[in-house]
Motif scaffolding. Structure first.
Motif, mmCIF file in Angstrom:
data_model
loop_
_atom_site.group_PDB
_atom_site.id
_atom_site.type_symbol
_atom_site.label_atom_id
_atom_site.label_comp_id
_atom_site.label_asym_id
_atom_site.label_seq_id
_atom_site.Cartn_x
_atom_site.Cartn_y
_atom_site.Cartn_z
ATOM 1 N N ASP A 167 0.848 -1.197 0.000
ATOM 2 C CA ASP A 167 0.000 0.000 0.000
ATOM 3 C C ASP A 167 0.883 1.246 0.000
ATOM 4 O O ASP A 167 1.520 1.573 1.006
ATOM 5 C CB ASP A 167 -0.908 -0.027 1.237
ATOM 6 C CG ASP A 167 -1.938 1.094 1.229
ATOM 7 O OD1 ASP A 167 -1.608 2.225 0.808
ATOM 8 O OD2 ASP A 167 -3.072 0.836 1.674
ATOM 9 N N HIS A 168 0.934 1.923 -1.143
ATOM 10 C CA HIS A 168 1.841 3.068 -1.313
ATOM 11 C C HIS A 168 1.563 4.180 -0.304
ATOM 12 O O HIS A 168 2.487 4.693 0.335
ATOM 13 C CB HIS A 168 1.727 3.604 -2.743
ATOM 14 C CG HIS A 168 2.636 4.755 -3.026
ATOM 15 N ND1 HIS A 168 3.994 4.599 -3.239
ATOM 16 C CD2 HIS A 168 2.397 6.088 -3.097
ATOM 17 C CE1 HIS A 168 4.545 5.789 -3.435
ATOM 18 N NE2 HIS A 168 3.597 6.711 -3.358
ATOM 19 N N GLN A 169 0.286 4.575 -0.164
ATOM 20 C CA GLN A 169 -0.051 5.669 0.758
ATOM 21 C C GLN A 169 0.333 5.329 2.198
ATOM 22 O O GLN A 169 0.807 6.180 2.956
ATOM 23 C CB GLN A 169 -1.551 5.994 0.680
ATOM 24 C CG GLN A 169 -1.923 6.946 -0.457
ATOM 25 C CD GLN A 169 -0.917 8.090 -0.653
ATOM 26 O OE1 GLN A 169 -0.472 8.718 0.297
ATOM 27 N NE2 GLN A 169 -0.520 8.334 -1.890
ATOM 28 N N GLU A 170 0.102 4.067 2.547
ATOM 29 C CA GLU A 170 0.428 3.623 3.900
ATOM 30 C C GLU A 170 1.943 3.672 4.141
ATOM 31 O O GLU A 170 2.402 4.042 5.223
ATOM 32 C CB GLU A 170 -0.097 2.192 4.087
ATOM 33 C CG GLU A 170 -0.502 1.868 5.498
ATOM 34 C CD GLU A 170 -1.159 0.506 5.617
ATOM 35 O OE1 GLU A 170 -0.980 -0.349 4.721
ATOM 36 O OE2 GLU A 170 -1.858 0.307 6.623
ATOM 37 N N LEU A 171 2.704 3.309 3.098
ATOM 38 C CA LEU A 171 4.171 3.339 3.214
ATOM 39 C C LEU A 171 4.657 4.776 3.415
ATOM 40 O O LEU A 171 5.485 5.043 4.297
ATOM 41 C CB LEU A 171 4.808 2.727 1.965
ATOM 42 C CG LEU A 171 6.346 2.704 1.978
ATOM 43 C CD1 LEU A 171 6.868 1.761 3.048
ATOM 44 C CD2 LEU A 171 6.892 2.294 0.611
ATOM 45 N N ILE A 172 4.143 5.690 2.609
ATOM 46 C CA ILE A 172 4.533 7.099 2.740
ATOM 47 C C ILE A 172 4.190 7.601 4.138
ATOM 48 O O ILE A 172 4.976 8.298 4.792
ATOM 49 C CB ILE A 172 3.793 7.963 1.679
ATOM 50 C CG1 ILE A 172 4.168 7.509 0.265
ATOM 51 C CG2 ILE A 172 4.087 9.453 1.888
ATOM 52 C CD1 ILE A 172 5.574 7.825 -0.162
ATOM 53 N N SER A 173 3.005 7.235 4.609
ATOM 54 C CA SER A 173 2.583 7.652 5.942
ATOM 55 C C SER A 173 3.502 7.066 7.023
ATOM 56 O O SER A 173 3.862 7.748 7.993
ATOM 57 C CB SER A 173 1.130 7.227 6.178
ATOM 58 O OG SER A 173 0.788 7.364 7.523
ATOM 59 N N SER A 174 3.884 5.797 6.873
ATOM 60 C CA SER A 174 4.804 5.178 7.843
ATOM 61 C C SER A 174 6.114 5.952 7.927
ATOM 62 O O SER A 174 6.639 6.209 9.010
ATOM 63 C CB SER A 174 5.118 3.728 7.437
ATOM 64 O OG SER A 174 4.003 2.894 7.632
ATOM 65 N N ILE A 175 6.640 6.331 6.777
ATOM 66 C CA ILE A 175 7.932 7.033 6.740
ATOM 67 C C ILE A 175 7.799 8.431 7.338
ATOM 68 O O ILE A 175 8.579 8.831 8.202
ATOM 69 C CB ILE A 175 8.460 7.128 5.289
ATOM 70 C CG1 ILE A 175 8.762 5.726 4.739
ATOM 71 C CG2 ILE A 175 9.715 8.002 5.225
ATOM 72 C CD1 ILE A 175 8.977 5.675 3.229
ATOM 73 N N LYS A 176 6.772 9.171 6.887
ATOM 74 C CA LYS A 176 6.654 10.573 7.302
ATOM 75 C C LYS A 176 6.141 10.727 8.734
ATOM 76 O O LYS A 176 6.548 11.646 9.440
ATOM 77 C CB LYS A 176 5.712 11.318 6.358
ATOM 78 C CG LYS A 176 6.328 11.565 4.989
ATOM 79 C CD LYS A 176 5.435 12.472 4.154
ATOM 80 C CE LYS A 176 6.153 12.886 2.877
ATOM 81 N NZ LYS A 176 5.281 13.668 1.981
ATOM 82 N N ASN A 177 5.242 9.849 9.150
ATOM 83 C CA ASN A 177 4.617 10.032 10.466
ATOM 84 C C ASN A 177 5.218 9.184 11.576
ATOM 85 O O ASN A 177 4.959 9.432 12.758
ATOM 86 C CB ASN A 177 3.117 9.744 10.370
ATOM 87 C CG ASN A 177 2.441 10.656 9.358
ATOM 88 O OD1 ASN A 177 2.810 11.822 9.235
ATOM 89 N ND2 ASN A 177 1.481 10.127 8.625
ATOM 90 N N LYS A 178 5.987 8.147 11.212
ATOM 91 C CA LYS A 178 6.551 7.306 12.262
ATOM 92 C C LYS A 178 8.078 7.300 12.284
ATOM 93 O O LYS A 178 8.671 7.291 13.362
ATOM 94 C CB LYS A 178 6.025 5.876 12.106
ATOM 95 C CG LYS A 178 4.527 5.809 12.382
ATOM 96 C CD LYS A 178 4.015 4.414 12.288
ATOM 97 C CE LYS A 178 3.355 4.029 13.585
ATOM 98 N NZ LYS A 178 2.696 2.699 13.444
#
Ligand code: ZN
Ligand code: ZN
Length: 209
Positions: A167-178
């Protein structure tokens, strides 16, 4: 904490032998294969293997897990339970990527966000970072300001998301938010390629800057 990177498998995956300097207790992170080379490094460094740690259950990261756990008698910690289906499909992964046959396994401990993994006197915070796989975790050592991020983030790139349950959006969110909130100074070892820092990627990685 000290570490040594041992590239394994035809995918040159950065298997990492890490150990606590006080106790010489060690863990192998992501033993994808080439167990002879991993065990040789263990012997050369004079450390005692305590456990296997897994970021996720792709073959190049987890393919040697069953054999290493069995032959040395080591517990397996990680990944998050979201990767169960990749472990169940380990035999098919071997066939698909032309790896030597390998077995599935059952982690002794599934990991969740906020858990801690201990290696001697060194402690790692578990950060659940889904996207590349649903059960992907990152190991963060606060004292040493370093992280093992598997296939979440690379120097100049990010993990693939075209696999089942990617899941691309989830990956971006993991990197930026976690990951990035852990701080610019944090140095990370990716699953493939050279190490970097979160600060460098915040500024120059075209996928997440
Ligand atoms: Zn992967
Ligand atoms: Zn990989």
């Amino acid at each position: 904490m000290k570490y040594r990177i041992i590239p394994v498998t035809p995918f040159q995956q950065n298997c990492t032998l890490l150990w606590c300097e006080n106790t010489k207790k060690a863990a192998v992170v992501d033993p994808g294969g080439d167990l002879g080379r991993i065990l040789k490094a263990v012997e050369e460094e004079g450390v005692t293997l305590e456990k296997i740690m897994l970021t996720h259950a792709h073959i190049d990261h987890a393919g040697g897990t069953a054999e290493l756990a069995e032959s040395v008698g080591l517990p397996i910690e990680g990944p998050h339970q979201g990767d169960q289906f990749w472990i169940d499909g380990m035999a098919q992964q071997c066939a698909m990527f032309n790896f030597p046959p390998c077995e599935g396994f059952t982690p002794d401990r599934w990991l969740n966000d906020g858990d801690k993994v201990q290696v001697g006197d060194s402690s790692f915070d578990v950060v659940h970072c889904p996207g590349h796989t649903p059960g992907h975790v990152v190991f963060y050592n606060k004292d040493d300001q370093m992280a093992l991020v598997g296939d979440v983030l690379f120097h100049g790139s990010i993990g693939r998301t075209d696999f089942p349950q990617g899941d691309h959006q989830e990956l971006i969110s993991s990197i930026k938010n976690k990951l990035f909130p852990l701080g610019e100074a944090v140095e990370f070892i990716p699953g493939h390629g050279p190490s970097s820092t979160f600060g460098v990627e915040m500024q120059s990685n075209p996928f997440v800057r």
